[in-house]
Design an enzyme around this catalytic site. Structure first.
Site, short mmCIF file in Angstrom:
data_model
loop_
_atom_site.label_atom_id
_atom_site.label_comp_id
_atom_site.label_asym_id
_atom_site.label_seq_id
_atom_site.Cartn_x
_atom_site.Cartn_y
_atom_site.Cartn_z
CE LYS A 210 -1.17 2.47 2.91
NZ LYS A 210 -0.74 3.88 3.29
CB THR B 1 2.22 6.07 5.11
OG1 THR B 1 2.27 7.35 5.64
CG2 THR B 1 2.47 5.04 6.13
CD GLU C 234 -1.80 10.99 -1.13
OE1 GLU C 234 -2.20 10.34 -0.15
OE2 GLU C 234 -1.14 12.04 -1.04
CG ASN D 126 -1.78 14.92 0.64
OD1 ASN D 126 -1.50 14.15 1.56
ND2 ASN D 126 -1.59 14.62 -0.62
CB SER E 208 -11.70 16.64 7.05
OG SER E 208 -11.40 16.56 5.68
#
Length: 411
Positions: free
Chosen positions: A185, A196, A283, A406, A411
């Site tokens: 991952k 990460t 991302e 990011n 949230s």
């Protein structure tokens, strides 16, 4: 972060991973952070399983990293427990207590020593891990472990990933065939020096821990340490390799040696496959970028130059915008701090040389470069012109999607 993220356009289908002798696995919803999805993954290994590991070089590592580094000294593993949603980083005594409690709970279920349990956590930094929820979920999770739950495990460790990542290869040791399967991952906070990013690889081979460690360290240097998404080295990076010792093959000596040549090839392929899937799932990524540097004074210098290019926001945004702005590549070479001579430098994109010997190539036509940059995979080649050092790294473009993800991660 509201709602599921759209699947990366660079996603690859997950291969079917067969059961590996000596390992069972499963997932469960423990409610650590996420709602309505599995966030706790467990693997159990047969007695006699050896283990190797490579971890982040970030100087503020999470408590699970400290635990695994200490446990790795024993060279044996019976279980792996991974939680998603909370990184258990910068949590002080509470973090250490969480790792100890998790390992002890898993060890009781498996019937082993706590130091034979390996741990990994991924998610938000600085929040205390509610390990009571984790340990409460372990008995039901352990009871449901099965050898065919690789797809569940690959999804259970995800955070901002948009697709599960897995790889499979076979190799021969003597006249026997062994299998190597892995999952990973990672999507953001990805940079070399172990990104990460988590990866767990299992083989049914019987390989001494020392030889296994040498193979993994060498393989990681050519794979996970050659990718970057955003230049940020995570506090939680972990690659663990488990050998369950269930395959029947000639005895492998402590130092490994020539007998493991084909195994090393297959392991390298699994690690690189997984690493590239992480880069593909950067991302907000829309393009995979391969960067080749040649003619550097050394391989190490070439790698540093390649990473300076791969980590440049200006280079990455130019590629996102399909702008053939090769001047930004020149800038990145120059800022790397490595030996470079402006008047010997050559730059190509998609096989078309744009600049050589410090200037624009006579008659340079930008059209094929622009056409190449419209594709999903972009290739950059830089020749330094000073020596024989070379390196290859991979990254992705930088889009508004990275900010969207990011800017609202917690949230």
């Amino acid at each position: 972060m509201a709602g599921p993220l759209p699947v990366s356009p660079l996603a690859q289908p997950m291969p079917e991973l067969p059961p590996i002798a000596g390992v069972t696995l499963g997932v469960i919803e423990a409610g650590i952070r996420y709602k309505g999805r599995a966030d706790l993954t467990m693997l159990e290994f047969a007695p006699g399983t050896t283990v190797a590991g490579v971890f982040t070089r970030n100087l503020c590592p999470g408590a699970p990293i400290d635990w695994c580094r200490a446990a790795l000294k024993g060279g044996r593993a019976r279980s792996l427990v991974v939680n998603a949603g909370n990184a258990n980083v910068f949590t002080g005594r509470a973090g250490r207590e969480a790792t100890a409690a998790t390992a002890e709970a898993a060890a009781k279920l498996v019937g082993c020593k706590p130091r034979e349990v390996f741990l990994a956590s991924t998610g938000v930094i600085g929040e205390t891990l509610p390990h009571d929820r984790l340990t409460a979920a372990l008995p039901a999770l352990h009871a449901a472990l099965a050898p065919d739950r690789w797809p569940d495990a690959a999804r259970g460790i995800m955070t901002t990933d948009t697709f599960p990542k897995a790889a499979l290869r076979t190799a021969t040791i003597g006249d026997a065939t062994v299998t190597i399967a892995g999952i990973a991952k990672g999507s953001g906070m990805i940079a070399p020096d172990m990104a990460t990013m988590l990866s767990f690889v299992v083989t049914d081979a019987k390989i001494p821990a020392g030889a296994l460690q040498a193979l993994l360290s060498k393989g990681v240097a050519k794979s996970f340490n050659c990718i970057t998404v955003d230049s940020d080295t995570s506090t939680s990076d972990t690659v663990l390799l488990f050998a369950t010792s269930q395959a029947k093959h000639p005895r492998v000596p402590a130092e490994g040696g020539a007998m493991l040549r084909d195994f090393a090839r297959a392991l390298d392929e699994v690690l690189l496959d997984l690493a590239l899937q992480v880069a593909r799932d950067g991302e907000g990524a829309q393009k995979l970028i391969q960067i080749d540097v040649t003619g550097a004074v050394s391989a190490k210098s070439a790698h540093r130059i390649a990473m300076a290019i791969a980590n440049s926001p200006l280079v990455k945004t130019a590629i996102a915008g399909e702008d053939a702005n090769w001047g930004r590549i020149v800038m990145a070479v120059g800022k790397s701090g490595e030996p470079a001579d402006r008047d010997r430098l050559g730059i190509a994109v998609g096989g078309t040389w744009m600049a050589q010997e410090g200037g624009v190539v006579p008659g340079y036509d930008e059209a094929p470069v622009v056409a190449h940059m419209k594709g999903r995979e972009v290739e950059i080649t830089v020749d330094i012109g000073l020596g024989r050092g070379k390196a290859r790294v991979w990254t992705c473009d930088l889009t508004h999607g990275y900010i969207d993800i990011n800017g609202s991660y917690r949230s």
